[in-house]
Design a protein around this motif. Structure first.
Motif: not given
Length: 190
Positions: A144-161, A176-186
């Protein structure tokens, strides 16, 4: 010791060497020597957690579930007790993710960021548990980390946290961490 345990000297010697390698004993050779119990290093809990998970072959979804139980709480704690160096470590990891040229370096920086958040909680046991979980999760195949869109959304989540922790907003950091990890789970289920 061999006589007390009714084991051979070789078996006792090997057991003592194993405990020494694990950092639980210090062995001083010679007539005046012997084995001295050492205070376990903080890495032992993380190593034991990682070893247990590997031995049970827990899937990535189980790892994420465990992380979902620990990391949001640690984020909340971190927002309340963090210092400037904690925020700097998170920001440095975010920057490393931004400039990562491949998936492996992105994942390393991602793990560094999560460890920085958990460490900032100042809860040693939670830090050791999370470190063990993160060590195994970092080894997992994560397409899931391969595509640019996912990597960008991870960075956005990290910056918000990171911002919530910097602003000492405990509720937002946890949410925000719960939301980030929920996205990771999906992503892991997809």
């Amino acid at each position: 010791m061999a006589a007390q345990t009714q084991l051979s000297r070789t078996t006792v010697r090997e057991a003592l060497k194993t405990l020494e390698v694990q950092g639980l004993l210090s062995i001083k050779p010679g007539r005046a020597g012997g084995a001295t119990v050492q205070r376990p290093g903080s890495h032992l809990v993380a190593d034991a957690v990682a070893l247990t998970i590997r031995g049970r072959e827990a899937g990535r979804s189980r790892l994420i579930e465990a992380r979902q139980a620990i990391e949001p709480f640690c984020s909340k704690l971190a927002a309340g007790v963090r210092d400037c160096s904690d925020v700097a470590a998170m920001e440095e990891a975010n920057e490393s993710m931004t400039v990562a040229e491949n998936v492996a370096s992105f994942r390393r920086a991602d793990a560094m960021w999560h460890v920085a958040v958990v460490y900032a909680s100042r809860n040693q046991l939670m830090t050791e548990l999370a470190s063990g979980l993160l060590a195994v999760d970092e080894e997992a195949e994560t397409p899931e980390f391969v595509d640019h869109e996912t990597r960008t959304s991870v960075l956005v989540a990290h910056r918000a946290i990171t911002m919530a922790i910097r602003n000492r907003d405990c509720a937002a950091a946890e949410r925000e961490m719960a939301r980030h990890l929920q996205s990771d789970a999906r992503c892991a289920r997809a």
